[in-house]
Write a protein that holds these residues in place. Sequence first.
Motif, PDB file in Angstrom:
ATOM      1  N   ASN A 168      -8.390  -3.308  -7.735  1.00  0.00           N
ATOM      2  CA  ASN A 168      -9.727  -3.516  -7.168  1.00  0.00           C
ATOM      3  C   ASN A 168     -10.277  -2.214  -6.585  1.00  0.00           C
ATOM      4  O   ASN A 168     -10.892  -2.187  -5.523  1.00  0.00           O
ATOM      5  N   TRP A 169     -10.013  -1.123  -7.291  1.00  0.00           N
ATOM      6  CA  TRP A 169     -10.538   0.179  -6.895  1.00  0.00           C
ATOM      7  C   TRP A 169     -10.803   1.019  -8.149  1.00  0.00           C
ATOM      8  O   TRP A 169     -10.300   0.739  -9.226  1.00  0.00           O
ATOM      9  N   GLU A 201     -11.742   4.772  -2.671  1.00  0.00           N
ATOM     10  CA  GLU A 201     -11.574   3.316  -2.728  1.00  0.00           C
ATOM     11  C   GLU A 201     -10.096   2.942  -2.731  1.00  0.00           C
ATOM     12  O   GLU A 201      -9.684   1.984  -2.068  1.00  0.00           O
ATOM     13  N   VAL A 226      -8.001   0.682   0.053  1.00  0.00           N
ATOM     14  CA  VAL A 226      -7.148  -0.460  -0.294  1.00  0.00           C
ATOM     15  C   VAL A 226      -5.758  -0.277   0.308  1.00  0.00           C
ATOM     16  O   VAL A 226      -5.204  -1.187   0.936  1.00  0.00           O
ATOM     17  N   ARG A 238      -5.432  -0.671   4.079  1.00  0.00           N
ATOM     18  CA  ARG A 238      -5.408  -2.051   4.600  1.00  0.00           C
ATOM     19  C   ARG A 238      -4.032  -2.691   4.456  1.00  0.00           C
ATOM     20  O   ARG A 238      -3.757  -3.736   5.057  1.00  0.00           O
TER      21      ARG A 238
END
Length: 478
Positions: A118-119, A124, A128, A131
């Motif tokens: 998801n990057w 980005e 990710v 987190r």
Amino acid sequence: MTILIKNIQLIDGSGRPAFKADVLVKKEKIHAIGNFSRYRANEIIDGMGAYLSPGFIDIDTESDHNLTLFSEPSQKDFLLQGITAIIGGQGGSSLAPLIYGSLESIGEWADIRKINVNWHTVVEFFKVMGRRRLGVNFGALVGHRTVRQALAGNSTRDLSRNESRILNSILEKSLKEGAFGFSSGLDYPHSRQISYNEIKSLAETTAKHKGVYAARLRDEKRGLLSSVKEIVEIAKETGVKILINNLKPLIGYGKDYEAALELISKNTDKADVHFNICLSDTSAVLIHAFLPGWVKETGYETMLKDIQTPGLKEKILKEMPRIRGEEIILNAPANGYLIGKSLKEFAQNRNLTIGESLLELMKITDFRATISYRNISFKKSVQSLIHERAIVVSKSAGKFLKLVEKEKIMPIEKAIYKITGLPAAKLGLKNRGLVREGYSADLVLFRDAEIREVLVNGKRTVKDGEFQNILAGKILRS
């Protein structure tokens, strides 16, 4: 929260000899260095004369390639060796940037179907990872193959002018977003024919941003010396800082290896070139490594056809090196039944010769497999450690310390410098790699080469030699 580490012999990572001191840690930082025998800290660690040093930095790891950053976020194998920071994105393959969101470039090492990407950009990717909780600090390079493959597929052709412009633009953007440099795998089929000028152009972009170029050599055997000359020339012409990945002394090529080290030594005033060493007699290589050079120059698609074509297949078998099947251990992420098996077992199960079984494995795994085998002169590896441009990597820190303390191959302060201050300076890591006031509290306490305590960003992650299941790592940015 304050931690006082007292009664220690401090090796600060600069190369200076050890000296008696106490170190006071407040929150995530080294607050003070001196004599604090009367200070009341929240927690006190009595070193009782043991060594305290900066956390070790492993500048060449594959935790991103094998995706253990996701499956084993504690990375405790590193922590238990005193390694508090690791750098990924090596060998031309990285987890970012991803133009189309594909992890295809690391498919040889891991089953990429297990990760939901998801990057796209480096920033980005860092968000990710930021987190997620990690046990170690993690930084990364930009993989040349990762970006190039998205632009030109698996083709080894020269890039068009526009493609070259895009590649350099993506690299420059990634460096601004925190990547420490770029890497290439010039010994892999997808990169063996990449032109000198393409690499030079990327090196110039990297040098402009004070980044590092980490290079795997085009040839580690007969072409070793010419491959090192190529790297030295790039350093001279561009001014880029270069790290030669795993410059290992392969058995049978000892004289060429010595000549290569001499070449690096002769050019230290003109070329900022270091090399890293993994203390092992075993190589972990992609399965195509045993194919003749002329086969590997064609790219994966053609290679797959060649190893199955009558006539060509026999020629390839004839030119492949003779190896002992029991010494070859397999790892194919997408073929779990092969993991940990010896090549001899596989050959016997299929009633094949060792050479035939290797080709069969290449076919059924689509080259997505690695193998481990003994082909390194451990004695020469140890000898090369004293070279001023050598850095120790790949989870070898613990073994290196034992070697230094038992064999006395160099002073302990020089050894610590090679795994702390030196790699930090090479990467341009801010506030790490040294024990200094205001620096991040990545610290290691050890005695007789045994790791007793590890602090990561001020958190006590290893206590009395035991991992505490505390994940205090951070994302490192250039």
